[in-house]
Design a protein around this motif. Structure first.
Motif, PDB file in Angstrom:
ATOM      1  N   GLU A  83      90.555  49.785   1.842  1.00 48.43           N
ATOM      2  CA  GLU A  83      89.219  49.274   1.533  1.00 48.43           C
ATOM      3  C   GLU A  83      88.671  49.882   0.645  1.00 48.43           C
ATOM      4  N   ASP A  84      87.924  49.104  -0.410  1.00 43.03           N
ATOM      5  CA  ASP A  84      87.307  49.758  -1.583  1.00 43.03           C
ATOM      6  C   ASP A  84      85.811  50.326  -1.364  1.00 43.03           C
ATOM      7  N   ALA A  85      85.395  49.799  -0.369  1.00 40.15           N
ATOM      8  CA  ALA A  85      83.943  50.387   0.001  1.00 40.15           C
ATOM      9  C   ALA A  85      84.073  51.737   0.687  1.00 40.15           C
ATOM     10  N   VAL A  86      83.041  52.610   0.306  1.00 41.23           N
ATOM     11  CA  VAL A  86      82.869  53.865   0.953  1.00 41.23           C
ATOM     12  C   VAL A  86      81.755  53.945   1.707  1.00 41.23           C
ATOM     13  N   LEU A  87      82.031  54.321   3.063  1.00 42.89           N
ATOM     14  CA  LEU A  87      80.970  54.089   4.047  1.00 42.89           C
ATOM     15  C   LEU A  87      80.296  55.311   4.018  1.00 42.89           C
ATOM     16  N   PRO A  88      78.919  55.320   4.288  1.00 40.63           N
ATOM     17  CA  PRO A  88      77.989  56.622   4.152  1.00 40.63           C
ATOM     18  C   PRO A  88      78.012  57.569   5.378  1.00 40.63           C
ATOM     19  N   LEU A  89      78.117  58.505   5.068  1.00 42.97           N
ATOM     20  CA  LEU A  89      78.297  59.540   6.122  1.00 42.97           C
ATOM     21  C   LEU A  89      76.965  60.239   6.722  1.00 42.97           C
ATOM     22  N   VAL A  90      76.727  59.472   7.917  1.00 44.84           N
ATOM     23  CA  VAL A  90      75.344  60.193   8.546  1.00 44.84           C
ATOM     24  C   VAL A  90      75.383  61.122   9.974  1.00 44.84           C
ATOM     25  N   TYR A  91      74.882  62.114   9.724  1.00 45.58           N
ATOM     26  CA  TYR A  91      74.730  63.001  10.721  1.00 45.58           C
ATOM     27  C   TYR A  91      73.319  62.723  11.718  1.00 45.58           C
ATOM     28  N   LEU A  92      73.334  62.645  12.994  1.00 52.60           N
ATOM     29  CA  LEU A  92      72.385  62.394  13.695  1.00 52.60           C
ATOM     30  C   LEU A  92      71.986  63.764  14.330  1.00 52.60           C
ATOM     31  N   THR A  93      70.562  64.037  13.854  1.00 57.06           N
ATOM     32  CA  THR A  93      70.042  65.478  14.248  1.00 57.06           C
ATOM     33  C   THR A  93      68.530  65.604  14.225  1.00 57.06           C
ATOM     34  N   PRO A  94      67.883  66.415  15.029  1.00 52.91           N
ATOM     35  CA  PRO A  94      66.391  66.191  15.026  1.00 52.91           C
ATOM     36  C   PRO A  94      65.794  67.047  13.641  1.00 52.91           C
ATOM     37  N   ARG A  95      66.822  67.564  12.940  1.00 50.56           N
ATOM     38  CA  ARG A  95      66.564  68.228  11.573  1.00 50.56           C
ATOM     39  C   ARG A  95      66.514  66.982  10.562  1.00 50.56           C
ATOM     40  N   GLY A  96      66.589  65.988  10.783  1.00 46.96           N
ATOM     41  CA  GLY A  96      66.873  65.155   9.779  1.00 46.96           C
ATOM     42  C   GLY A  96      65.686  64.107   9.316  1.00 46.96           C
ATOM     43  N   ARG A  97      65.640  63.474   8.328  1.00 45.92           N
ATOM     44  CA  ARG A  97      64.513  62.784   7.930  1.00 45.92           C
ATOM     45  C   ARG A  97      64.392  61.374   8.970  1.00 45.92           C
ATOM     46  N   PRO A  98      63.303  61.130   9.376  1.00 44.09           N
ATOM     47  CA  PRO A  98      62.738  59.940  10.202  1.00 44.09           C
ATOM     48  C   PRO A  98      63.641  58.668   9.745  1.00 44.09           C
ATOM     49  N   PHE A  99      64.469  58.169  10.556  1.00 44.30           N
ATOM     50  CA  PHE A  99      65.190  56.942  10.490  1.00 44.30           C
ATOM     51  C   PHE A  99      64.353  55.728  10.697  1.00 44.30           C
ATOM     52  N   ASP A 100      64.089  54.972   9.794  1.00 46.54           N
ATOM     53  CA  ASP A 100      63.064  53.668   9.648  1.00 46.54           C
ATOM     54  C   ASP A 100      63.785  52.456   9.473  1.00 46.54           C
ATOM     55  N   GLN A 101      62.953  51.314   9.412  1.00 49.53           N
ATOM     56  CA  GLN A 101      63.391  50.017   9.312  1.00 49.53           C
ATOM     57  C   GLN A 101      63.998  50.127   7.736  1.00 49.53           C
ATOM     58  N   GLN A 102      63.302  50.601   6.846  1.00 53.55           N
ATOM     59  CA  GLN A 102      64.063  50.463   5.447  1.00 53.55           C
ATOM     60  C   GLN A 102      65.350  50.996   5.417  1.00 53.55           C
ATOM     61  N   ARG A 103      65.603  52.239   6.061  1.00 52.05           N
ATOM     62  CA  ARG A 103      67.172  52.681   6.128  1.00 52.05           C
ATOM     63  C   ARG A 103      67.873  51.888   6.700  1.00 52.05           C
ATOM     64  N   ALA A 104      67.469  51.119   7.964  1.00 52.73           N
ATOM     65  CA  ALA A 104      68.243  50.424   8.689  1.00 52.73           C
ATOM     66  C   ALA A 104      68.747  49.041   7.714  1.00 52.73           C
ATOM     67  N   THR A 105      67.837  48.590   6.801  1.00 49.66           N
ATOM     68  CA  THR A 105      67.886  47.562   6.245  1.00 49.66           C
ATOM     69  C   THR A 105      68.923  47.958   5.109  1.00 49.66           C
ATOM     70  N   GLU A 106      68.998  49.132   4.494  1.00 46.35           N
ATOM     71  CA  GLU A 106      69.758  49.512   3.508  1.00 46.35           C
ATOM     72  C   GLU A 106      71.031  49.670   4.089  1.00 46.35           C
ATOM     73  N   LEU A 107      71.398  50.299   5.554  1.00 43.24           N
ATOM     74  CA  LEU A 107      72.581  50.470   5.727  1.00 43.24           C
ATOM     75  C   LEU A 107      73.289  49.048   6.293  1.00 43.24           C
ATOM     76  N   ALA A 108      72.422  48.086   6.692  1.00 38.19           N
ATOM     77  CA  ALA A 108      72.836  46.874   7.122  1.00 38.19           C
ATOM     78  C   ALA A 108      73.468  46.085   6.056  1.00 38.19           C
ATOM     79  N   ALA A 109      72.671  46.347   4.574  1.00 40.17           N
ATOM     80  CA  ALA A 109      73.337  45.492   3.755  1.00 40.17           C
ATOM     81  C   ALA A 109      74.424  46.309   3.066  1.00 40.17           C
TER      82      ALA A 109
END
Length: 249
Positions: A83-109
Motif C-alpha cells: 500500500e502507498d497510504a500511511v495510516l494514522p496512529l491513534v492512541y485512545l486515552t483519557p489524556r487525549g484531545r476530545p474526539f469530535d465530528q471534524q476528526r471523524a470526517t477527516e479520518l473517514a476521508a
C-alpha cells in the motif's frame, strides 16, 4: 476500501456491535475492513506479560514499551505492505484531545487508521513519543480500556463512508455537522397522548408543506438547543457566523 487495525488485549471484542446493522452490512460488502491484533502476542516471556509496575511508585500497572512498541511497528509494517497510504496512529486515552465530528470526517476521508487501545494505568510515554501517536479521548470520563472508545471512533467514521448510509444527504443535517446540535424530530401520529396523559401535537410548520419555513424552523430549533445545552459550541458557532457576516459586509 477504508481499513482499520485495532491493537488490543481483547481482540474478541471486535467487530462486536460493528458487525451488525449498517456498519456490519458495509463490512460484509467490503466498504471497509477490520483487523484486530492481540498485543499479548508480542510479549517477551512465556507468561504473556504486557505490563509492569510504574517507575516512581504508585498504584496500578503500565503497558510495557517494548511489547507495545513491537505491536505498533508490526501493525504499521503490515498496513504498508503493498500500500502507498500511511495510516494514522491513534492512541485512545483519557489524556487525549476530545474526539469530535471534524476528526471523524477527516479520518473517514483518509485510507483508514491504526487504533491502539490502552489498558491499566496507561501506556509508557516513550511509545507515544517514538511512534508519534495521536492521543484521542471520548470525553472527560474513564473507561476500563480503549476498546469501547475504539468501537465508537470506528462507528463514527464508517457511517460517513460512501455506501454505508442509505441516504448520504441526511448526514449534513446531523448534530455537529454545522457546528450545531440537531433539531428535534417528529413522525406519525400527528397527535399523541403520552403516559402523562397530555396530548402533544406536531408543530404546525412541519405539516405545512412549506419547505423554506420548515428549514427556518429547524435552524432556529438547532440554534436554541445548542445555545441552551452546549454554550461552548454556541460560542464557536456565533463567532464563526459573525466572522462570515463581517467578511461579506
Amino acid at each position: 476500501m477504508w481499513r482499520v487495525k485495532v491493537l488490543t488485549l481483547f481482540p474478541e471484542m471486535f467487530p462486536g456491535p460493528l458487525g451488525t446493522s449498517l456498519a456490519g452490512k458495509a463490512l460484509v460488502e467490503g466498504v471497509w475492513a477490520l483487523e484486530s491484533m492481540d498485543i499479548r502476542g508480542f510479549a517477551r516471556d512465556k507468561h504473556g506479560s504486557v505490563d509492569d509496575t510504574p517507575f516512581g511508585g504508585g498504584p496500578g500497572m503500565v503497558m510495557r514499551p517494548d511489547v507495545v512498541g513491537d505491536a505498533v511497528q508490526a501493525a504499521v509494517v503490515g498496513a504498508r505492505a503493498g500500500e502507498d497510504a500511511v495510516l494514522p496512529l491513534v492512541y485512545l486515552t483519557p489524556r487525549g484531545r476530545p474526539f469530535d465530528q471534524q476528526r471523524a470526517t477527516e479520518l473517514a476521508a483518509g485510507p483508514g487508521a491504526i487504533l491502539l487501545c490502552g489498558r491499566y494505568e496507561g501506556l509508557d510515554q516513550r511509545v507515544i513519543e517514538a511512534c508519534g501517536l495521536e492521543e484521542l479521548s471520548l470525553g472527560d470520563f474513564v473507561l476500563s480500556g480503549g476498546e469501547v472508545a475504539a468501537l465508537a471512533v470506528i462507528d463514527a467514521c464508517v457511517r460517513l463512508l460512501p455506501g454505508t448510509m442509505g441516504q448520504q444527504e441526511s448526514l449534513a443535517e446531523e448534530s455537529f455537522e454545522r457546528g450545531l446540535l440537531e433539531y428535534p424530530h417528529y413522525t406519525r401520529p400527528a397527535s399523541w397522548t403520552g403516559p402523562d396523559g397530555v396530548e402533544r401535537k406536531v408543530p404546525e410548520v412541519l405539516l405545512s408543506g412549506h419547505h423554506e419555513k420548515v428549514k427556518q424552523w429547524r435552524l432556529a430549533e438547532a440554534e436554541k438547543a445548542t445555545r441552551e445545552r452546549r454554550p461552548d459550541l454556541w460560542q464557536r458557532y456565533a463567532s464563526a457566523a459573525q466572522d462570515t457576516k463581517g467578511k461579506k459586509s
